[in-house]
Design an enzyme around this catalytic site. Structure first.
Site, short mmCIF file in Angstrom:
data_model
loop_
_atom_site.label_atom_id
_atom_site.label_comp_id
_atom_site.label_asym_id
_atom_site.label_seq_id
_atom_site.Cartn_x
_atom_site.Cartn_y
_atom_site.Cartn_z
N ARG A 1 22.71 -7.82 1.06
CA ARG A 1 21.94 -7.86 -0.20
C ARG A 1 20.97 -9.02 -0.10
O ARG A 1 21.00 -9.79 0.87
CB ARG A 1 22.85 -7.92 -1.45
CG ARG A 1 24.16 -8.60 -1.37
CD ARG A 1 24.10 -10.09 -1.14
NE ARG A 1 23.24 -10.75 -2.10
CZ ARG A 1 22.66 -11.92 -1.93
NH1 ARG A 1 22.83 -12.61 -0.79
NH2 ARG A 1 21.89 -12.46 -2.85
N ARG B 1 17.94 0.92 -3.31
CA ARG B 1 17.84 -0.08 -4.38
C ARG B 1 16.35 -0.20 -4.76
O ARG B 1 15.51 -0.45 -3.91
CB ARG B 1 18.39 -1.45 -3.91
CG ARG B 1 19.89 -1.36 -3.57
CD ARG B 1 20.53 -2.73 -3.46
NE ARG B 1 20.66 -3.36 -4.76
CZ ARG B 1 21.00 -4.64 -4.93
NH1 ARG B 1 21.24 -5.41 -3.87
NH2 ARG B 1 21.11 -5.16 -6.15
N GLN C 1 27.37 -13.75 -6.97
CA GLN C 1 26.73 -14.22 -5.73
C GLN C 1 26.67 -15.74 -5.68
O GLN C 1 26.71 -16.33 -4.59
CB GLN C 1 25.29 -13.66 -5.63
CG GLN C 1 25.21 -12.17 -5.38
CD GLN C 1 25.08 -11.38 -6.66
OE1 GLN C 1 25.57 -11.79 -7.70
NE2 GLN C 1 24.43 -10.24 -6.60
N ASP D 1 12.87 -10.91 -6.20
CA ASP D 1 12.93 -9.55 -5.63
C ASP D 1 11.58 -8.86 -5.66
O ASP D 1 11.33 -7.94 -4.87
CB ASP D 1 13.97 -8.71 -6.38
CG ASP D 1 15.35 -9.12 -5.91
OD1 ASP D 1 15.83 -10.17 -6.36
OD2 ASP D 1 15.91 -8.42 -5.05
N ASN E 1 13.94 -11.11 -10.65
CA ASN E 1 15.02 -11.68 -9.82
C ASN E 1 16.34 -11.31 -10.49
O ASN E 1 16.38 -10.68 -11.55
CB ASN E 1 14.84 -13.19 -9.68
CG ASN E 1 15.77 -13.78 -8.64
OD1 ASN E 1 15.89 -13.25 -7.53
ND2 ASN E 1 16.48 -14.85 -8.96
O1 MRU Z 1 21.59 -7.93 -6.13
P1 MRU Z 1 21.24 -8.91 -5.04
O2 MRU Z 1 22.37 -9.80 -4.64
O3 MRU Z 1 20.58 -8.21 -3.87
O4 MRU Z 1 20.12 -9.84 -5.72
C1 MRU Z 1 19.61 -10.90 -4.97
C2 MRU Z 1 18.65 -11.74 -5.69
O5 MRU Z 1 18.33 -11.50 -6.83
C3 MRU Z 1 18.01 -12.85 -4.92
O6 MRU Z 1 17.75 -13.93 -5.75
C4 MRU Z 1 16.68 -12.33 -4.36
O7 MRU Z 1 16.87 -11.13 -3.68
C5 MRU Z 1 16.03 -13.31 -3.47
S1 MRU Z 1 16.84 -13.49 -1.94
C6 MRU Z 1 15.97 -14.56 -0.94
#
Ligand code: MRU
Length: 335
Positions: free
Chosen positions: A47, A81, A179, A220, A230
């Site tokens: 992820r 996604r 996370q 993101d 994000n």
């Molecule tokens: O759902 P996730 O864990 O994929 O979301 C990740 C995030 O929101 C991170 O902050 C983003 O992808 C930046 S990673 C360098």
């Protein structure tokens, strides 16, 4: 201490560190088909926006090796996604390479290598924004686990730490997938960086205590006007920092900027399964049958963001102008 690798590829096999098992177990899974790659992205074995894009690129290389039509593989990966634009950036690049009959293993590896270089530069540019002695909040995981290496927000923190600055990092837990608690705390502790875990809901109190000087997070997808999508909760963090007069920064590679959209309103927001909210560690915590909303991302308005750091530099407070300036330093390979 053993180094970890978020993802690595050898022709015909992609190996991922299984992030669903961290921090309890450090196990790796080997994937040889595009369907296995798509499922690993959906279930968050891998992820983080840049890591998702790189993984999908290797998925296309695997599709070619296993005789899956590339258009079918591309369509399957595009459905995994919706929010991280890095996924679509990587798939567009792989489609262009395939149309030219280029070596797809080499193209995917180039996307990986460019991400490593981008993370390094982001760290170099961003470290200058972190004062010695600062207490820095980060949300979710924008570290080596979310990229090829180093990270984005965590690359900035790593670079400031390496430059000898004394930092205290606060990682919020990042409900519902944790996370921050599971991944960011793990990564920073392995690097010997001072990290304190807080519940998401404690941030307002820490700002009231003046315990936090600034925040830095990943992204993101970033719109042309500087609005940032994000991890869910980022908007609340940014709003709290803004109302307490503390800077809130975003660090991301150029592959996270979506120049095709004007504002954050155009960013698709992923909704995930209710079970992520109604259970904790596999144990049900909410009444059976309760209605649930589980948006996985939110949009922070440009006005609350003090600067965006990419491998091309740092914008000032006028994010739209800073991004336009950075866009014009394009070396074409970057987009
Ligand atoms: O759902 P996730 O864990 O994929 O979301 C990740 C995030 O929101 C991170 O902050 C983003 O992808 C930046 S990673 C360098």
């Amino acid at each position: 201490m053993k180094e970890f690798r978020t993802l690595r590829y050898e022709p015909g096999k992609l190996t991922l560190l299984d992030q669903t098992k961290l921090p309890r177990e450090e196990t790796y899974v080997d994937l040889t088909t595009v369907e296995a790659v798509a499922r690993a992205i959906e279930t968050m074995v891998v992820r983080g926006a840049p890591a998702i894009g790189i993984t999908a690129a290797f998925g296309i290389a695997l599709a070619q090796r296993t005789g899956v039509p590339l258009a079918e593989a591309d369509a399957r990966l595009r459905r995994t996604r919706p929010t991280a634009v890095n996924l679509f950036y990587a798939l567009d690049r792989m489609a262009r390479a395939a149309a030219k009959n280029a070596d797809l293993d080499a193209e995917a590896q180039a996307i990986y290598d460019e991400d490593v270089a981008a993370s390094k530069k982001i760290g170099e540019y961003g470290a200058a924004l972190i004062p010695d002695g600062a207490s820095v909040l980060t949300h979710c995981n924008a570290g080596a686990l979310a990229t090829a290496e180093l990270g984005t927000a965590l690359s900035v923190i790593r670079a400031a730490h390496a430059a000898g600055k004394k930092l205290r990092v606060y990682a919020d837990e990042t409900r519902p997938m944790l996370q921050g608690a599971r991944l960011t705390a793990w990564e920073l502790m392995r690097d010997g960086i001072d990290v304190t875990l807080i519940p998401d809901v404690a941030l307002g109190h820490l700002l009231y205590e003046q315990a936090i000087d600034l925040a830095i997070v990943g992204a993101d997808r970033i719109a042309t006007n500087g609005d940032v999508a994000n991890k869910i909760g980022t908007r609340s963090v940014a709003c709290l920092l803004y109302t307490h007069g503390r800077p809130f920064y975003v660090a991301a590679p150029w592959s996270t900027i979506d120049r095709t959209i004007a504002t954050g309103r155009q960013i698709p927001i992923e909704e995930r399964a209710a079970e992520e909210v109604t259970t904790l560690g596999g144990v049900r915590i909410a009444p059976d049958g309760v209605r649930v909303r589980n948006p996985a991302f939110d949009v922070t308005p440009a006005a609350w963001i003090a600067g965006i750091i990419t491998e091309r530099g740092c914008t000032g407070k006028d994010l739209a102008r800073g991004l336009t300036e950075q866009a014009s330093n394009t070396d074409e390979s970057a987009r």
